[in-house]
Write an enzyme that holds these catalytic residues in place. Structure first.
Site, PDB file in Angstrom:
ATOM      1  CG  ASP A   1      -2.157   0.898   0.979  1.00 54.28           C
ATOM      2  OD1 ASP A   1      -3.159   0.738   1.676  1.00 54.28           O
ATOM      3  OD2 ASP A   1      -2.072   1.769   0.078  1.00 54.28           O
TER       4      ASP A   1
HETATM    5  C1  GLC Z   1      -4.130   4.453  -0.263  1.00 53.92           C
HETATM    6  C2  GLC Z   1      -5.069   3.342   0.119  1.00 53.92           C
HETATM    7  C3  GLC Z   1      -5.202   2.267  -0.928  1.00 53.92           C
HETATM    8  C4  GLC Z   1      -5.057   2.903  -2.310  1.00 53.92           C
HETATM    9  C5  GLC Z   1      -3.642   3.415  -2.441  1.00 53.92           C
HETATM   10  C6  GLC Z   1      -3.386   4.114  -3.779  1.00 53.92           C
HETATM   11  O1  GLC Z   1      -3.342   4.810   0.831  1.00 53.92           O
HETATM   12  O2  GLC Z   1      -4.846   2.695   1.368  1.00 53.92           O
HETATM   13  O3  GLC Z   1      -6.468   1.643  -0.747  1.00 53.92           O
HETATM   14  O4  GLC Z   1      -5.332   1.935  -3.306  1.00 53.92           O
HETATM   15  O5  GLC Z   1      -3.283   4.282  -1.388  1.00 53.92           O
HETATM   16  O6  GLC Z   1      -4.148   5.260  -3.861  1.00 53.92           O
END
Ligand code: GLC
Length: 728
Positions: free
Chosen positions: A274
């Site tokens: 993430d």
């Molecule tokens: C964010 C979220 C995740 C998302 C990613 C890209 O922090 O936790 O769900 O897909 O970053 O935006």
């Protein structure tokens, strides 16, 4: 060494260590301009990254959360390929959750359809729009079950039930990717990412990124089934959660990412961290050394570093020092190259993308119809004492409230390519009943009272035959890092409701919100309540379809609605405990109770009304079931009302002999039946042994011999039990 296709093996044989490392991290699409690469004006973790022009032409993927412009994305790919030595296409990734350019209902709403059809249709539409714009991967579906509506991300998930979680996982993955892997190459589908693996929905206090401390019992039997269903449906990526399991951050948790995900669950795609979380081992103060934290992520099985830039900063050095191996680099890069191959990018990196195609799809008739239909089928009628449906020949309707005529109806994660086109409630009502006089009054702000607005709203209510009271949340109150300590309807909105309903009892409250709200006070005064969630582009039309009875509400709650924030967590599949409080009230001492409230939710899981009524007969089922065999449970459902209606018949099972503390009931089947007034139908559910299994403390999934109860009913309060015994 993992064996890849000939093409991937040949590429790996030609690639330098730098090129392999570059496949494992991302850039921002904003780097790439018509005239080349510009690394300026970048914010967040990328601002201190060591990206250089030469590396920029090697990165494996970009996060593309800003451009729905097919021609702009085409230019980026063309420039990239012109500068990439081995002509390895760039992968475009984004959060296309329930929207790309057309906005559909939020995932929690779609879960309330109690079937996968709607989520699959939405995923298919989002995929068509995304691929037409040149996006190849979406960071969806989010499969985090939760029992805590304080957590803003409840809006993105499938609610509180593992069975609905598995339905959602399959529906979203097949909708995004197609049911056949070859469809990833057809220019209409995109790769899906199961997230956030795993247990993110259990953050302490409902606070994003906070500690998660869940038992193996809960992880295996509550959290994991949806992810397993997503893996079985062929999801191409899995995203590691920001949180930890057994005290080890998932992004550096080899037991989770390799032993469980790839070993036991059979996942064979790409693991992506993430956002910016590769350094988590250091962020959690488990290690000091950044390079060591990076090595931990590699060893755990994380293939792509999403925007932390620790892979580009440290992998070369770790490799030179022999701390990571070429085999590991080949596996990581090979997984990414295989994803590109599965998407058909080596044959045609532009398949399906064009401005003509996006012009046809974006907010087009086909996708508007999907938005409207799925919104209708996700709304849940919580209460109706004679107000709905509203007669179409009503002379005057007052549409009152902060959501009466506003466009903020898209919900979280719809923002990248949305710019305000939602059909408002008032517009939808005007479309449905053009000859009816509408009086539109805001009445109050979302949180702010206003005496003048209130006065005008009461005056409007007094003049109207019917009042539609439009309340709820703003989009930015839910989603990532949008957590609340109080999920009550804001006082200003309650004040408006009391004044308007006092002026005109013929009032229906319509709610647009991203999470369950504590509606106890509203429920005490409003004769009708329609939970619409955030519906997106076609909000007003879909709501009007239901208000005037062109369609009946058929949604059922995929998550319990607490009476108040203090009740959280409250959920239907709670375990059989010693001090059970059967009534839920506070009158009996020495049972699980509150002194000041019931332990039961205001609206329970599976609840939802239509425009007719149904009756259920007792459940029939054999007394014995043998291992490996199936039995049939039946129940006769009758439409006892005066108009056609669709009932969501729910099958619950209860394991009377589980070896560990176990839910008192679990949803195991759903059938929707449409019956004419007076019509009866025998509804039959086939029960197989798999439905009786759970993961025991030894980590193995199997069914215990012994007694089970079958319940079939309208919602999770079904309690007419027919017992049977599973025997060897
Ligand atoms: C964010 C979220 C995740 C998302 C990613 C890209 O922090 O936790 O769900 O897909 O970053 O935006």
């Amino acid at each position: 060494m993992k064996v890849f296709s000939k093409r991937v093996q040949d590429l790996l044989a030609q690639m330098t260590p730098e090129e392999k490392i570059a496949q494992t991290f991302q850039g921002l699409v904003g780097y790439y301009h018509e005239e080349g690469v510009k690394l300026e004006d970048l914010t967040g973790p990328v601002s201190d990254q060591t990206m250089s022009e030469s590396i920029a032409w090697m990165v494996g993927s970009v996060i593309n959360n800003s451009s729905a412009d097919a021609e702009k994305n085409r230019k980026v790919q063309e420039n990239y390929l012109a500068n990439n030595r081995l002509k390895i296409p760039l992968l475009f990734m984004t959060d296309a959750i329930h929207a790309y350019r057309t906005v559909f209902p939020i995932p929690l709403a779609l879960a309330c359809a109690f079937e996968g059809k709607q989520a699959k249709e939405v995923a298919g539409a989002v995929a068509r729009e995304a691929r037409a714009a040149g996006t190849h991967v979406t960071f969806a579906p989010m499969l985090d079950l939760t029992r805590d509506p304080r957590w803003g991300r409840v809006t993105e998930g499938p609610g509180e039930d593992p069975y609905l979680g598995t339905i959602a996982a399959k529906a979203w993955v097949e909708g995004f990717q197609g049911e056949d892997k070859q469809q990833l190459k057809d220019g209409e589908h995109i790769a899906s990412t199961l997230k956030h693996f795993a247990g993110y929905g259990f953050v302490a206090g409902g606070r994003d990124y906070d500690d998660t401390d869940i038992s193996k019992r809960t992880l295996n039997n509550f959290v994991m089934p949806a992810f397993q269903a997503g893996v079985d449906a062929g999801a191409q990526l899995v995203m590691s959660a920001f949180t930890s399991v057994d005290g080890v951050p998932v992004v550096v948790n080899k037991q989770m990412l390799t032993d469980t995900l790839r070993g036991k669950m059979g996942f064979d795609g790409v693991v992506i961290s993430d956002y910016g979380s590769v350094p988590d081992a250091a962020s959690y103060h488990l290690v000091e050394d950044a390079a060591e934290a990076t090595k931990m992520a590699v060893d755990a099985g994380c293939d792509i570093d999403m925007m932390s830039f620790w892979y580009p900063n440290y992998l070369r050095g770790l490799y030179n020092e022999g701390k990571i191996t070429m085999e590991q680099l080949d596996t990581m890069a090979g997984n990414v190259l295989t994803l590109k191959e599965n998407l058909g990018l080596f044959e045609d990196p532009y398949v399906g993308m064009s401005k003509e195609r996006t012009d046809e799809l974006y907010l087009g008739k086909r996708h508007r119809e999907i938005a409207r239909t799925t919104a209708r089928e996700s709304a849940v009628l919580l209460k109706n004492e004679g107000v709905l449906p509203i007669a179409k020949d009503t002379k005057t309707i007052a549409v009152i409230g902060p959501h009466a005529n506003d466009h903020d109806l898209q919900g979280a994660w719809a923002s990248f390519c949305w710019n305000g086109e939602n059909v408002t409630l008032a517009e939808g009502i005007a479309n449905a009943v053009p000859d009816t006089k509408l009086i539109i009054e805001e009445g109050c702000g979302f949180r702010e009272s206003d005496a003048k607005l209130l006065e005008k709203a009461v005056a409007a209510a007094s003049k109207a035959d019917v009042v539609v009271l439009a309340l709820g949340e703003q989009t930015e109150w839910s989603g990532e890092n949008k957590n609340l300590t109080d999920i009550s309807l804001p006082a200003a909105q309650l004040e408006l409701a009391k004044a308007v309903i006092a002026a005109n009892a013929n009032t229906v409250a319509v709610l647009y919100n991203g999470r369950p709200l504590a509606l106890t006070e509203l429920d005490e005064i409003a004769p009708a309540i329609l939970e619409c969630w955030f519906m997106g582009t076609e909000t007003g039309n879909a709501t009007a379809d239901l208000l005037f009875g062109d369609y009946e509400p058929t949604g059922r709650l995929a998550i319990s609605f607490p009476r108040c924030t203090g009740q959280i967590p409250v959920y239907y599949n709670c375990p059989i405990i010693s001090h059970l409080n059967k009534s839920g009230g506070s009158e009996i001492p020495y049972v699980s109770r509150y002194l000041d409230n019931s332990i039961l939710p205001l609206y329970r899981f599976g609840e939802g009304l239509g425009y007719t009524t149904f009756e259920y007969s007792s459940v029939s089922a054999p007394d014995v079931m043998r291992r490996g065999e199936t039995i049939e449970a039946t129940c006769t459902v009758t439409n006892t009302g005066s108009r056609e209606g669709t009932e969501t018949v729910q099958l619950y099972l209860r394991d009377e002999r589980a070896q560990i503390v176990h839910p008192g009931k679990e949803l195991k089947g759903v059938q929707k039946v449409t019956l004419q007034p007076g019509e009866s139908r025998v509804v039959t559910f086939t029960i197989d042994e798999d439905m009786l299994t759970y993961v025991h403390n030894d980590g193995e999934r199997y069914a215990d011999v012994g007694d089970f109860a079958v319940m079939i009913g309208h919602d999770s309060s079904a309690d007419d039990r027919k017992y049977f015994t599973l025997k060897d």
